[in-house]
Design a protein around this motif. Structure first.
Motif, short mmCIF file in Angstrom:
data_model
loop_
_atom_site.label_atom_id
_atom_site.label_comp_id
_atom_site.label_asym_id
_atom_site.label_seq_id
_atom_site.Cartn_x
_atom_site.Cartn_y
_atom_site.Cartn_z
N LEU A 230 0.83 -1.21 0.00
CA LEU A 230 0.00 0.00 0.00
C LEU A 230 0.86 1.26 0.00
N ALA A 231 1.99 1.22 0.70
CA ALA A 231 2.86 2.39 0.73
C ALA A 231 3.41 2.68 -0.67
N ALA A 232 3.89 1.62 -1.33
CA ALA A 232 4.43 1.80 -2.68
C ALA A 232 3.33 2.20 -3.65
N GLN A 233 2.18 1.49 -3.59
CA GLN A 233 1.09 1.81 -4.50
C GLN A 233 0.47 3.16 -4.16
N GLY A 234 0.51 3.53 -2.88
CA GLY A 234 0.01 4.86 -2.50
C GLY A 234 0.80 5.97 -3.15
N ALA A 235 2.12 5.80 -3.18
CA ALA A 235 2.96 6.79 -3.87
C ALA A 235 2.66 6.82 -5.35
N THR A 236 2.44 5.64 -5.94
CA THR A 236 2.09 5.55 -7.35
C THR A 236 0.77 6.24 -7.63
N GLU A 237 -0.22 5.95 -6.78
CA GLU A 237 -1.55 6.54 -6.94
C GLU A 237 -1.50 8.05 -6.78
N LEU A 238 -0.72 8.51 -5.82
CA LEU A 238 -0.60 9.96 -5.60
C LEU A 238 -0.08 10.65 -6.85
N VAL A 239 0.94 10.06 -7.44
CA VAL A 239 1.51 10.64 -8.66
C VAL A 239 0.49 10.63 -9.79
N SER A 240 -0.24 9.51 -9.91
CA SER A 240 -1.26 9.40 -10.96
C SER A 240 -2.35 10.44 -10.79
N ILE A 241 -2.76 10.64 -9.55
CA ILE A 241 -3.81 11.63 -9.28
C ILE A 241 -3.34 13.03 -9.64
N VAL A 242 -2.12 13.35 -9.24
CA VAL A 242 -1.57 14.67 -9.54
C VAL A 242 -1.55 14.91 -11.05
N ALA A 243 -1.23 13.84 -11.79
CA ALA A 243 -1.08 13.98 -13.23
C ALA A 243 -2.41 14.03 -13.98
N SER A 244 -3.49 13.54 -13.38
CA SER A 244 -4.77 13.48 -14.09
C SER A 244 -5.84 14.37 -13.47
N MET A 245 -6.21 14.09 -12.24
CA MET A 245 -7.32 14.82 -11.63
C MET A 245 -6.97 16.27 -11.31
N LEU A 246 -5.68 16.54 -11.15
CA LEU A 246 -5.28 17.91 -10.87
C LEU A 246 -5.31 18.79 -12.12
N MET A 247 -5.35 18.15 -13.28
CA MET A 247 -5.24 18.91 -14.53
C MET A 247 -6.36 19.95 -14.71
N PRO A 248 -7.65 19.61 -14.45
CA PRO A 248 -8.67 20.66 -14.56
C PRO A 248 -8.43 21.84 -13.63
N LEU A 249 -7.84 21.57 -12.46
CA LEU A 249 -7.54 22.65 -11.53
C LEU A 249 -6.40 23.52 -12.05
#
Length: 434
Positions: A230-249
């Motif tokens: 979860l720690a490793a995948q959490g870091a992966t997910e965080l990066v993915s979120i920043v790259a996609s969901m943050l884009m409209p913002l």
């Protein structure tokens, strides 16, 4: 059955669990995307471009916070619930509890610090509602992964299509009564009923069935190993979120609400195609984790289905992009056609990366997954921010296509190597005790 002889499986391809589950997920994605197109089309005709831009930013913030709070458990459910056995109820319950608690904290901090001041309403009641929706949205996002991991995908299209139809039905009424917040309310209101119904089904029906079928066995990794994953995948997910969901913002901050309105529709449509591809590989991941002996036929079916989706999907999507966006209005087609085409042209790269990533999950190579996502986000965000001043909205499409093409070049050899390994005499097996 998953363990049926290969000859039976070949004679009855339509009965393959992988095909059935993949089709259920695809029907859910396509149906949800279709309803979503109608939803935003109706919104485009009833509300201003600025209102759509503000609503899309609010929905993106809600999704962003919920995704951060999910602790990457969606992918973990898909990978490990098939082998969780008699520890399933405890695993799901604790996961829900941790994620909803974190969602509450993140949403309260987000509102209190004023990070969403550009688009969140000023009233206390509205901001409290935003916090509550974030908490429920975490469970709503996780429950589809739980249903997938527990091989109950037949209910996912039912849930998501009813959810989509409900928000579409509420949209005109809410926009008339509350023009500024109507879109967000219509999108969010049905989530409360969806969470209640699916949670009841999971804990009263599907989880007990799954635990009973395991006969007291569980191949779920230890708590320590799950935490490290979860720690490793959490870091992966965080990066993915920043790259996609943050884009409209980012778009609303750099280019304004009207530009975000024109951006959000192509971004949503392109993202829907990406979700469709990941649905296929999610089904592949679940079936191979459940029964590794079926690896060869599942790999072959997955590749064939991916080609069947990609080739006509990209071709038709690129050709029909202006007509699709014209549903929302002439200005959406004018400003979004090229962006949508660029996003669609990157889908073959998405498929290659998803195929490779499925094997990394089965091999539990979490460090490689994290590094891959970090590189992906760095290229995508860096190129977008560098090009946005000159190309405007098109910067997102150019950066997306470049990122996906680069990933395809890097990961295609690894994907081909694993495909050949599966078909070799020695074969390939996932890293599982079961």
């Amino acid at each position: 059955m998953v363990g049926a002889p290969v000859s039976d499986a070949q004679g009855r391809r339509s009965s393959s669990p992988l095909v059935r589950n993949a089709l259920a997920l695809m029907v859910s994605s396509m149906g949800s995307s279709g309803i979503g197109i109608v939803f935003w089309g109706v919104a485009a005709h009833l509300a201003s471009v600025e209102s759509i831009g503000l609503a899309s930013a609010e929905l993106s913030a809600m999704s962003l916070l919920a995704s951060l709070a999910s602790l990457s458990l969606g992918s973990t459910f898909i990978r490990f619930l098939p082998v969780s056995g008699d520890r399933t109820r405890r695993f799901v319950a604790r996961s829900y509890g941790a994620c909803t608690s974190l969602a509450l904290i993140l949403a309260l901090v987000y509102v209190a610090t004023g990070l969403g001041h550009r688009f969140l309403p000023a009233g206390v009641v509205w901001r409290a509602l935003f916090v509550v929706v974030v908490v429920f949205w975490v469970v709503f996002a996780l429950q589809d992964a739980a249903l997938t991991g527990l091989r109950a995908t037949k209910w996912i299209p039912v849930e998501n299509l009813l959810f989509g139809l409900a928000k579409l039905a509420l949209l005109p009424l809410f926009i008339v009564v509350l023009p500024k917040q109507g879109i967000f309310l219509a999108w969010s209101a049905p989530v409360f009923f969806a969470v209640a119904l699916v949670t009841r089904y999971l804990f009263r029906t599907r989880i007990p069935e799954h635990e009973s079928a395991s006969r007291g066995r569980s191949f779920l990794p230890s708590g320590k190993e799950i935490t490290s994953i979860l720690a490793a995948q959490g870091a992966t997910e965080l990066v993915s979120i920043v790259a996609s969901m943050l884009m409209p913002l980012i778009v609303i901050s750099r280019l304004g609400a009207s530009a975000n309105g024109h951006f959000y529709l192509p971004w949503t449509i392109g993202g829907s195609f990406g979700v469709l591809i990941w649905n296929l590989f999610s089904s592949f991941l679940v079936e191979v984790a459940h029964d590794p002996s079926t690896m060869r036929q599942h790999v072959d079916r997955t590749v064939r289905l991916a080609l069947l989706i990609l080739v006509p999907g990209v071709a038709v999507g690129v050709a029909m992009a202006p007509y699709l966006l014209r549903i929302f209005g002439a200005t959406y087609a004018e400003h979004g056609t090229t962006l949508l085409r660029l996003l669609l042209l990157g889908l073959p790269g998405t498929a290659v990366t998803s195929f490779f990533t499925s094997f990394l999950w089965l091999e539990r190579r979490m460090l490689v997954l994290t590094c891959r996502q970090l590189a992906d986000a760095a290229v995508f965000l860096g190129a977008t921010l560098l090009l946005m001043g000159h190309f405007g909205l098109l910067a997102v499409g150019i950066a997306s296509l470049a990122t996906e093409a680069l990933q395809a070049v890097i990961f295609l050899p690894g994907a081909i190597g694993r495909y050949r390994m599966v078909h070799s005499e020695t074969g390939w097996k996932p890293r599982d005790a079961g």
